[in-house]
Design a protein around this motif. Structure first.
Motif, PDB file in Angstrom:
ATOM      1  N   MET A 152       0.815  -1.215   0.000  1.00 44.92           N
ATOM      2  CA  MET A 152       0.000   0.000   0.000  1.00 44.92           C
ATOM      3  C   MET A 152       0.854   1.273   0.000  1.00 44.92           C
ATOM      4  SD  MET A 152      -3.352  -0.823   2.326  1.00 44.92           S
ATOM      5  CE  MET A 152      -2.507  -1.373   3.796  1.00 44.92           C
ATOM      6  N   THR A 153       2.074   1.174   0.559  1.00 46.00           N
ATOM      7  CA  THR A 153       2.929   2.372   0.616  1.00 46.00           C
ATOM      8  C   THR A 153       3.833   2.479  -0.619  1.00 46.00           C
ATOM      9  OG1 THR A 153       4.530   1.141   1.948  1.00 46.00           O
ATOM     10  CG2 THR A 153       2.963   2.488   3.149  1.00 46.00           C
ATOM     11  N   THR A 154       3.631   1.583  -1.597  1.00 44.51           N
ATOM     12  CA  THR A 154       4.428   1.607  -2.819  1.00 44.51           C
ATOM     13  C   THR A 154       3.595   2.164  -3.968  1.00 44.51           C
ATOM     14  OG1 THR A 154       5.551  -0.401  -2.060  1.00 44.51           O
ATOM     15  CG2 THR A 154       5.794   0.149  -4.384  1.00 44.51           C
ATOM     16  N   THR A 155       4.212   3.021  -4.780  1.00 45.06           N
ATOM     17  CA  THR A 155       3.501   3.594  -5.926  1.00 45.06           C
ATOM     18  C   THR A 155       3.367   2.561  -7.038  1.00 45.06           C
ATOM     19  OG1 THR A 155       4.628   5.651  -5.419  1.00 45.06           O
ATOM     20  CG2 THR A 155       3.500   5.544  -7.537  1.00 45.06           C
ATOM     21  N   ARG A 156       2.202   2.459  -7.595  1.00 48.27           N
ATOM     22  CA  ARG A 156       1.958   1.619  -8.771  1.00 48.27           C
ATOM     23  C   ARG A 156       1.536   2.544  -9.907  1.00 48.27           C
ATOM     24  NH1 ARG A 156       3.107  -3.963  -9.047  1.00 48.27           N
ATOM     25  NH2 ARG A 156       4.035  -4.242  -7.015  1.00 48.27           N
ATOM     26  N   PRO A 157       1.754   2.136 -11.163  1.00 47.25           N
ATOM     27  CA  PRO A 157       1.402   3.059 -12.254  1.00 47.25           C
ATOM     28  C   PRO A 157      -0.078   3.415 -12.253  1.00 47.25           C
ATOM     29  CG  PRO A 157       2.461   1.060 -13.099  1.00 47.25           C
ATOM     30  CD  PRO A 157       2.303   0.877 -11.626  1.00 47.25           C
ATOM     31  N   TYR A 158      -0.918   2.500 -11.730  1.00 42.06           N
ATOM     32  CA  TYR A 158      -2.360   2.770 -11.769  1.00 42.06           C
ATOM     33  C   TYR A 158      -2.907   3.349 -10.471  1.00 42.06           C
ATOM     34  CZ  TYR A 158      -1.985  -1.923  -9.806  1.00 42.06           C
ATOM     35  OH  TYR A 158      -1.604  -3.010  -9.059  1.00 42.06           O
ATOM     36  N   ARG A 159      -2.030   3.556  -9.463  1.00 41.22           N
ATOM     37  CA  ARG A 159      -2.489   4.229  -8.242  1.00 41.22           C
ATOM     38  C   ARG A 159      -1.291   4.787  -7.464  1.00 41.22           C
ATOM     39  NH1 ARG A 159      -0.314   1.403  -4.599  1.00 41.22           N
ATOM     40  NH2 ARG A 159      -0.517  -0.856  -4.335  1.00 41.22           N
ATOM     41  N   PRO A 160      -1.530   5.923  -6.760  1.00 43.00           N
ATOM     42  CA  PRO A 160      -0.422   6.487  -5.979  1.00 43.00           C
ATOM     43  C   PRO A 160      -0.205   5.689  -4.695  1.00 43.00           C
ATOM     44  CG  PRO A 160      -2.405   7.808  -5.725  1.00 43.00           C
ATOM     45  CD  PRO A 160      -2.757   6.697  -6.666  1.00 43.00           C
ATOM     46  N   SER A 161       0.909   5.926  -4.025  1.00 35.95           N
ATOM     47  CA  SER A 161       1.148   5.220  -2.763  1.00 35.95           C
ATOM     48  C   SER A 161       0.374   5.893  -1.631  1.00 35.95           C
ATOM     49  CB  SER A 161       2.640   5.238  -2.437  1.00 35.95           C
ATOM     50  OG  SER A 161       3.076   6.571  -2.308  1.00 35.95           O
ATOM     51  N   MET A 162       0.096   5.117  -0.588  1.00 40.01           N
ATOM     52  CA  MET A 162      -0.577   5.679   0.596  1.00 40.01           C
ATOM     53  C   MET A 162       0.479   6.127   1.593  1.00 40.01           C
ATOM     54  SD  MET A 162      -3.495   3.099   1.913  1.00 40.01           S
ATOM     55  CE  MET A 162      -4.826   2.602   0.882  1.00 40.01           C
ATOM     56  N   LYS A 163       0.121   7.077   2.442  1.00 44.99           N
ATOM     57  CA  LYS A 163       1.004   7.455   3.547  1.00 44.99           C
ATOM     58  C   LYS A 163       1.007   6.300   4.543  1.00 44.99           C
ATOM     59  CE  LYS A 163       1.201  12.392   3.641  1.00 44.99           C
ATOM     60  NZ  LYS A 163       0.109  13.142   3.024  1.00 44.99           N
ATOM     61  N   VAL A 164       2.100   6.158   5.315  1.00 51.77           N
ATOM     62  CA  VAL A 164       2.174   5.034   6.259  1.00 51.77           C
ATOM     63  C   VAL A 164       1.000   5.036   7.244  1.00 51.77           C
ATOM     64  CG1 VAL A 164       4.662   4.554   6.152  1.00 51.77           C
ATOM     65  CG2 VAL A 164       3.841   6.258   7.731  1.00 51.77           C
ATOM     66  N   GLU A 165       0.567   6.230   7.655  1.00 54.16           N
ATOM     67  CA  GLU A 165      -0.542   6.320   8.618  1.00 54.16           C
ATOM     68  C   GLU A 165      -1.829   5.763   8.003  1.00 54.16           C
ATOM     69  OE1 GLU A 165       1.418   8.844   7.813  1.00 54.16           O
ATOM     70  OE2 GLU A 165       2.424   9.468   9.675  1.00 54.16           O
ATOM     71  N   LYS A 195       6.923   3.982  14.816  1.00 53.47           N
ATOM     72  CA  LYS A 195       6.499   4.638  13.573  1.00 53.47           C
ATOM     73  C   LYS A 195       7.688   5.213  12.790  1.00 53.47           C
ATOM     74  CE  LYS A 195       3.320   8.298  12.407  1.00 53.47           C
ATOM     75  NZ  LYS A 195       2.271   9.124  12.994  1.00 53.47           N
ATOM     76  N   ASN A 196       8.630   5.831  13.518  1.00 54.96           N
ATOM     77  CA  ASN A 196       9.765   6.446  12.816  1.00 54.96           C
ATOM     78  C   ASN A 196      10.650   5.411  12.148  1.00 54.96           C
ATOM     79  OD1 ASN A 196       8.987   9.015  13.249  1.00 54.96           O
ATOM     80  ND2 ASN A 196      10.175   9.270  15.140  1.00 54.96           N
ATOM     81  N   ILE A 197      10.850   4.277  12.842  1.00 53.67           N
ATOM     82  CA  ILE A 197      11.665   3.198  12.244  1.00 53.67           C
ATOM     83  C   ILE A 197      10.958   2.685  10.983  1.00 53.67           C
ATOM     84  CG2 ILE A 197      12.584   0.852  12.592  1.00 53.67           C
ATOM     85  CD1 ILE A 197      12.901   1.522  15.555  1.00 53.67           C
ATOM     86  N   ILE A 198       9.641   2.489  11.089  1.00 53.64           N
ATOM     87  CA  ILE A 198       8.867   1.990   9.942  1.00 53.64           C
ATOM     88  C   ILE A 198       8.958   2.980   8.774  1.00 53.64           C
ATOM     89  CG2 ILE A 198       6.518   1.451   9.124  1.00 53.64           C
ATOM     90  CD1 ILE A 198       6.050   0.137  11.885  1.00 53.64           C
ATOM     91  N   LYS A 199       8.838   4.268   9.092  1.00 52.60           N
ATOM     92  CA  LYS A 199       8.941   5.295   8.042  1.00 52.60           C
ATOM     93  C   LYS A 199      10.305   5.224   7.369  1.00 52.60           C
ATOM     94  CE  LYS A 199       5.726   8.988   8.982  1.00 52.60           C
ATOM     95  NZ  LYS A 199       5.487  10.298   9.560  1.00 52.60           N
ATOM     96  N   THR A 200      11.355   5.007   8.178  1.00 49.21           N
ATOM     97  CA  THR A 200      12.714   4.922   7.622  1.00 49.21           C
ATOM     98  C   THR A 200      12.847   3.690   6.736  1.00 49.21           C
ATOM     99  OG1 THR A 200      13.474   5.930   9.659  1.00 49.21           O
ATOM    100  CG2 THR A 200      15.174   4.990   8.260  1.00 49.21           C
ATOM    101  N   ILE A 201      12.283   2.558   7.185  1.00 46.48           N
ATOM    102  CA  ILE A 201      12.343   1.329   6.375  1.00 46.48           C
ATOM    103  C   ILE A 201      11.734   1.607   4.996  1.00 46.48           C
ATOM    104  CG2 ILE A 201      11.382  -1.019   6.104  1.00 46.48           C
ATOM    105  CD1 ILE A 201      11.552  -1.281   9.191  1.00 46.48           C
ATOM    106  N   ILE A 202      10.554   2.203   4.995  1.00 50.71           N
ATOM    107  CA  ILE A 202       9.847   2.457   3.742  1.00 50.71           C
ATOM    108  C   ILE A 202      10.635   3.456   2.876  1.00 50.71           C
ATOM    109  CG2 ILE A 202       7.689   3.368   2.730  1.00 50.71           C
ATOM    110  CD1 ILE A 202       7.232   0.718   4.198  1.00 50.71           C
ATOM    111  N   LYS A 203      11.070   4.560   3.484  1.00 52.97           N
ATOM    112  CA  LYS A 203      11.755   5.627   2.746  1.00 52.97           C
ATOM    113  C   LYS A 203      13.129   5.194   2.241  1.00 52.97           C
ATOM    114  CE  LYS A 203      12.920  10.180   3.794  1.00 52.97           C
ATOM    115  NZ  LYS A 203      13.031  11.114   4.904  1.00 52.97           N
ATOM    116  N   ASN A 204      13.954   4.647   3.151  1.00 53.09           N
ATOM    117  CA  ASN A 204      15.338   4.303   2.784  1.00 53.09           C
ATOM    118  C   ASN A 204      15.441   3.303   1.670  1.00 53.09           C
ATOM    119  OD1 ASN A 204      16.586   5.969   4.451  1.00 53.09           O
ATOM    120  ND2 ASN A 204      17.240   4.433   5.944  1.00 53.09           N
ATOM    121  N   TYR A 205      14.681   2.204   1.802  1.00 56.10           N
ATOM    122  CA  TYR A 205      14.837   1.170   0.800  1.00 56.10           C
ATOM    123  C   TYR A 205      14.324   1.604  -0.556  1.00 56.10           C
ATOM    124  CZ  TYR A 205      16.676  -1.960   4.217  1.00 56.10           C
ATOM    125  OH  TYR A 205      17.472  -2.529   5.154  1.00 56.10           O
ATOM    126  N   HIS A 206      13.243   2.410  -0.542  1.00 53.86           N
ATOM    127  CA  HIS A 206      12.777   2.902  -1.835  1.00 53.86           C
ATOM    128  C   HIS A 206      13.895   3.693  -2.489  1.00 53.86           C
ATOM    129  CE1 HIS A 206       8.675   1.723  -2.154  1.00 53.86           C
ATOM    130  NE2 HIS A 206       8.406   2.105  -0.928  1.00 53.86           N
TER     131      HIS A 206
END
Ligand SMILES: [Fe+2]
Ligand SMILES: [Fe+2]
Length: 236
Positions: A152-165, A195-206
C-alpha cells in the motif's frame, strides 16, 4: 536486518537476499519490497517474542515470499495496468510456485509452507488453499500484514502510494477479515511505538533501490513515459 543463529551467518543471509534480488531485477515495481517486508516482519516478531528456529523460518520466508514470481510471464508480472481476471488467476500461482522451489529441502519445509500461504486470509477468502484463521501458519499471517502494508505504501502506475498512517489504518480496517485480529493489535502497537523506524524502512529502501538498480528508469519523470519504457521492453 539479520535474525538469530542460522541467519547470523552473513553469507547465508546474503545468499537468500541475492535469490530474491533476481526477481526484483525483473519486477521494477517491487524494488526492495522483500527486504522491507522482512524488516517489518522482524519488528512484529520481536514484539511477539518469537525466537529460535521459528523466527529464522519466518525471517527467511519474509525475504523469499514472492520468489515464485520468477515463474510468472513478463506480460503479467510487468503489466502497468490493472490485471484482467484470467491474468490475476495466473499471478495467484506465485505462492505455490515459490514453495515448490524448496520442495527438496526437507529442513526448509516450515519455511516453504509459510511462502505457500502468504496470501491466505483470516476469513478463508484468500489463496491458494482458502485456509481460515489459525489453519494458516503463524509466519504467513504475520508476513501477510507486512506485505500488504508495504504494497500500500508503494507507488503503482495505476495508483499512488498511501502514507504510512493511512496504510496502518487500512490494516486495522481489515481486522478479522483479511488479518488475524490479535496480530493486527500487535501490528498497531508496533506502529505506535516504532512509527519512525517503519517510516525509515519504507523511505530508505525505496531510495536505495531506486538509486542502485533502476537509475535509468527512475530518471524518467512521468508514469506515461515509464509505461512506454515497460511496453518497449516487453515487446522486444
Ligand atoms: Fe506475494
Ligand atoms: Fe509480496
Amino acid at each position: 536486518m539479520k535474525s538469530t543463529t542460522m541467519f547470523r551467518n552473513t553469507d547465508f543471509h546474503d545468499l537468500i537476499d541475492s535469490l530474491i534480488r533476481t526477481i526484483e531485477l525483473r519486477d521494477i515495481y517491487t524494488a526492495g519490497h522483500s527486504k522491507r517486508v522482512s524488516e517489518i516482519t522482524e519488528l512484529i516478531c520481536s514484539e511477539m517474542n518469537i525466537a529460535g528456529m521459528e523466527r529464522e523460518y519466518i525471517h527467511m520466508a519474509a525475504h523469499l515470499h514472492d520468489i515464485g514470481k520468477m515463474g510468472i510471464a513478463d506480460g503479467i508480472l510487468l503489466k502497468p495496468e490493472r490485471l484482467t481476471d484470467p491474468e490475476y488467476i495466473l499471478l495467484q500461482q506465485h505462492p505455490v510456485i515459490g514453495s515448490s522451489v524448496f520442495d527438496k529441502f526437507k529442513e526448509l519445509r516450515q519455511m516453504s509452507s509459510i511462502i505457500r500461504h502468504h496470501h491466505e486470509r483470516f476469513d478463508g477468502l484468500g489463496y491458494p488453499s482458502g485456509l481460515k484463521g489459525n489453519e494458516i501458519p503463524l509466519g504467513a499471517q504475520i508476513i501477510s500484514i507486512a506485505d500488504t502494508f508495504d504494497a500500500m505504501t508503494t507507488t503503482r502506475p495505476y495508483r499512488p502510494s498511501m502514507k504510512v498512517e493511512e496504510a496502518a489504518k487500512e490494516i486495522v480496517r481489515n481486522k478479522g477479515k483479511q488479518f488475524n485480529p490479535k496480530l493486527v493489535d500487535i501490528f498497531s502497537k508496533v506502529f505506535k511505538k516504532k512509527k519512525n523506524i517503519i517510516k525509515t524502512i519504507i523511505k530508505n529502501y525505496h531510495a536505495n533501490d531506486r538509486r542502485q538498480l533502476y537509475k535509468p528508469f527512475c530518471s524518467i519523470k512521468t508514469n506515461v513515459q515509464k509505461k512506454e519504457l515497460v511496453m518497449n521492453i516487453r515487446t522486444k
